[in-house]
Motif scaffolding. Structure first.
Motif, PDB file in Angstrom:
ATOM      1  N   SER A   4       0.808  -1.216   0.000  1.00 35.64           N
ATOM      2  CA  SER A   4       0.000   0.000   0.000  1.00 35.64           C
ATOM      3  C   SER A   4       0.844   1.270   0.000  1.00 35.64           C
TER       4      SER A   4
ATOM      5  N   SER B 201       1.951   1.960  -3.580  1.00 34.67           N
ATOM      6  CA  SER B 201       0.760   1.969  -4.437  1.00 34.67           C
ATOM      7  C   SER B 201       0.079   3.329  -4.429  1.00 34.67           C
ATOM      8  N   ARG B 202       0.356   4.143  -3.397  1.00 34.08           N
ATOM      9  CA  ARG B 202      -0.244   5.471  -3.305  1.00 34.08           C
ATOM     10  C   ARG B 202       0.301   6.412  -4.378  1.00 34.08           C
TER      11      ARG B 202
ATOM     12  N   ASN C 143      -6.079  10.618   3.921  1.00 30.24           N
ATOM     13  CA  ASN C 143      -5.914  12.007   3.522  1.00 30.24           C
ATOM     14  C   ASN C 143      -6.943  12.854   4.268  1.00 30.24           C
TER      15      ASN C 143
END
Length: 382
Positions: A169, A172-173, A348
């Motif tokens: 992850s 992957s951002r 976020n």
């Protein structure tokens, strides 16, 4: 007697406090152990009169019309699309995320179409049987050279771990693009609060039913101020006295500098992926805010194992540890756990607002306004 005690005056706490006060008409006490509201989004004028973010750059972006419309009640906006450059070999600056321009500059190529770039990536990519780690994500997409240039050193500095030790992850951002789009984000709504984040939070919390106490720790008030229910936005392991051990986080140390020149760098943020310097990036706030000033202020970010918790460390054993705390949170009556720290997720800003609004809807469903009696199990936010 307060109807609600909200612990934390960041996005999660302020969003819920405003909804509870304005929609339900309930009395809310908001506390924060820091000396200010707005959490990590707090901005202020520095000694030179330049608006800076005390805890590093916060750039608002969202695809959610509901979140954008909600926050628009409390601020005007300044359109801003964030751009990031990465400093690589010999001081060359190239766009990040990787795009066609990045590939052409770095390799001395003249690729002109997305198909050509995708063919280049395919030629560089290494087959990976199963995508498990952050290293797997990158090398299987763009190959080892680009991985080592942009990701390995940056990730090792940021997380104190090699990408091969981190969940997929993390990398992957960061997308990889075959076109020339050099914006860091591609969301529908990309804006900065025109008067700053702190001003937006001040307006959000400006309600006769809301009392705000900063510089106040939960331990100092929990047995002294009466309240019926609580919203907890702090670390979930702290709430339960670290019963199963501490959840691991990475922190940051910020070095703020004001320079006697109008501009320092060509974009809002420059990444330093190499391990030849200890900081990961430098941000210059006038790009973000549009402020006109003869001087400029910048912030260097140094990752740290100690300090305020910022980034949950995404590893399977940490997720398993959080599950133990999540079970306690789900079973705790009259406490609603919301936000990054309370749910051990790297959200976020817009995602935190969306989570808080979703939590409010669940509160509305579980607690009809003015009932004053029901005490349902707390709901840990999704």
């Amino acid at each position: 007697m307060f109807d609600w005690l909200v612990v934390g005056a960041g996005f999660a706490g302020a969003t819920l406090a405003e909804r509870l006060a304005s929609v339900r008409g309930e009395k809310v006490l908001v506390i924060d152990r820091r000396d200010h509201i707005a959490g990590n989004a707090y901005d202020e004028l520095d000694a030179a009169g330049i608006l800076i973010h005390r805890y590093g750059p916060h750039i608002f972006h969202t695809n959610s019309a509901a979140v954008f419309e909600h926050l628009s009640q409390f601020t005007r906006w300044r359109a801003y699309e964030h751009r990031v450059l990465a400093r690589v070999a010999d001081g060359m600056l190239v766009p990040m995320p990787i795009n066609r321009t990045t590939v052409n500059r770095l390799h001395g190529l003249s690729l002109t179409t997305e198909d050509e770039v995708e063919a280049f990536f395919s030629a560089q990519a290494e087959p990976v049987p199963e995508i498990r780690t952050s290293e797997d994500v990158v090398v299987s997409r763009v190959g080892r050279k680009l991985y080592e240039t942009f990701f390995r050193g940056y990730t090792r500095k940021q997380w104190g771990l090699d990408p091969s030790e981190l969940d997929r992850s993390v990398t992957s951002r960061v997308p990889t693009r075959a076109d020339n789009d050099d914006r860091y984000f591609t969301d529908t709504h990309q804006f900065m609060p025109a008067d700053g984040y702190t001003a937006m939070f001040r307006k959000m919390l400006d309600h006769p039913n809301i009392t705000v106490m900063t510089g106040t720790d939960f331990a100092a008030v929990k047995d002294k101020i009466p309240y019926r229910r609580m919203v907890w936005t702090g670390p979930v392991d702290e709430y339960f006295g670290f019963r199963f051990g501490k959840l691991p986080y990475r922190s940051l140390v910020f070095q703020h500098e004001t320079l006697d020149q109008e501009w320092f760098q060509p974009v809002g943020t420059v990444n330093y992926p190499g391990e030849d310097v200890p900081f990961t990036r430098v941000s210059e706030y006038k790009h973000l805010t549009g402020q006109v000033h003869p001087k400029t202020s910048v912030t260097y970010e140094f990752p740290s194992a100690e300090g305020d918790p910022y980034y949950p460390v995404p590893r399977p054993e940490n997720a398993a540890l959080y599950k133990q705390y999540e079970a306690l949170a789900d079973a705790t009556e009259d406490v609603w756990f919301v936000g990054r720290l309370a749910t051990y997720r790297y959200y976020n800003m817009d995602q935190v607002v969306a989570q808080a609004l979703a939590t409010f809807r669940r509160i509305e469903a579980a607690l009809p306004s003015g009932d004053g009696q029901e005490r349902p199990p707390a709901a840990a936010a999704d």
